[in-house]
Scaffold this active site. Sequence first.
Site, short mmCIF file in Angstrom:
data_model
loop_
_atom_site.label_atom_id
_atom_site.label_comp_id
_atom_site.label_asym_id
_atom_site.label_seq_id
_atom_site.Cartn_x
_atom_site.Cartn_y
_atom_site.Cartn_z
N ALA A 16 -1.80 5.98 1.22
CA ALA A 16 -3.02 5.17 1.30
C ALA A 16 -3.15 4.58 2.69
O ALA A 16 -2.16 4.36 3.39
CB ALA A 16 -3.00 4.06 0.26
N LEU A 51 0.87 -1.18 0.00
CA LEU A 51 0.00 0.00 0.00
C LEU A 51 0.90 1.23 0.00
O LEU A 51 1.86 1.30 0.78
CB LEU A 51 -0.88 0.02 1.25
CG LEU A 51 -2.32 -0.47 1.17
CD1 LEU A 51 -3.00 -0.28 2.51
CD2 LEU A 51 -3.11 0.22 0.08
N ASP A 52 0.61 2.19 -0.86
CA ASP A 52 1.41 3.41 -0.90
C ASP A 52 1.35 4.15 0.44
O ASP A 52 0.36 4.02 1.17
CB ASP A 52 0.90 4.35 -1.99
CG ASP A 52 1.20 3.82 -3.39
OD1 ASP A 52 2.16 3.06 -3.54
OD2 ASP A 52 0.47 4.19 -4.34
N PRO A 53 2.38 4.91 0.76
CA PRO A 53 2.38 5.66 2.03
C PRO A 53 1.16 6.55 2.22
O PRO A 53 0.67 6.71 3.33
CB PRO A 53 3.66 6.50 1.94
CG PRO A 53 4.56 5.70 1.05
CD PRO A 53 3.66 5.05 0.04
N ARG A 79 -3.90 5.00 -8.79
CA ARG A 79 -3.36 6.30 -9.21
C ARG A 79 -3.45 6.46 -10.73
O ARG A 79 -3.79 7.52 -11.24
CB ARG A 79 -1.90 6.44 -8.77
CG ARG A 79 -1.73 6.70 -7.30
CD ARG A 79 -0.27 6.88 -6.96
NE ARG A 79 0.49 5.64 -6.99
CZ ARG A 79 1.76 5.53 -7.36
NH1 ARG A 79 2.41 6.60 -7.79
NH2 ARG A 79 2.38 4.38 -7.32
#
Length: 231
Positions: free
Chosen positions: A56, A52-54, A187
């Site tokens: 998110a 998971l992206d930072p 994204r």
Amino acid sequence: MALNVDDYKNGQVLLIDKPLKWTSFQVVNKLRWAIRQQFNLKKIKVGHAGTLDPLATGLLILCTGKFTKKIDQFQAQIKEYTGTFTVGATTPSYDLETEIDQHFEFSHLTNEIIHNTTKQFIGEIQQKPPIFSALKKDGKRLYELARAGETTEIKLRNITISEFEITNIKLPEIEFRVICSKGTYIRSLAYDFGLALNSGAHLSKLRRTKIGDFDVKKAQSIDDFLNGLDN
């Protein structure tokens, strides 16, 4: 009931609600360190089943011990996300990691246009991953090339979006829910959706709510996990 050292070695599936601004690796390292400290271990295997992206939040599956062999199995499962697209502006990273680079008009958008545009993205489609991603090319992460100002050709990949629902519209913000296959970049969906709307867009909020049958409603915070270790 608290788990013992053999439970973690034999394998556990831990559901964590990842907080904002933490990387997935930071969560893994924090929990691995805590388990080692609690049971005085030199090492214990802990891994996550899907980054998971930072920026998110939401469901992060962690596997311990022998269950780390199941990571690929969990990564392959379909995922559900909720979040917000902001129209009228784009960023190089397609989210808020980078500054806005272009502004666009969006006064032409209506609820009908927005809802109808989702139909273009349902089913098996081709998607280009963002340049600011952890994918590798020639041994380097794409985000490393991007931060160095280098451009590189990124291949399209086939993904499947089975559901794409607009849940609220309050322009410039559009709230959504998506169910998609492994390898989908929300994204990139934000960026492509903005192109299709002729307005530009970027991802301003993202939460992973499900992975297969696992639901974030049954996940615990990092603090709750750490407190449970001590009890």
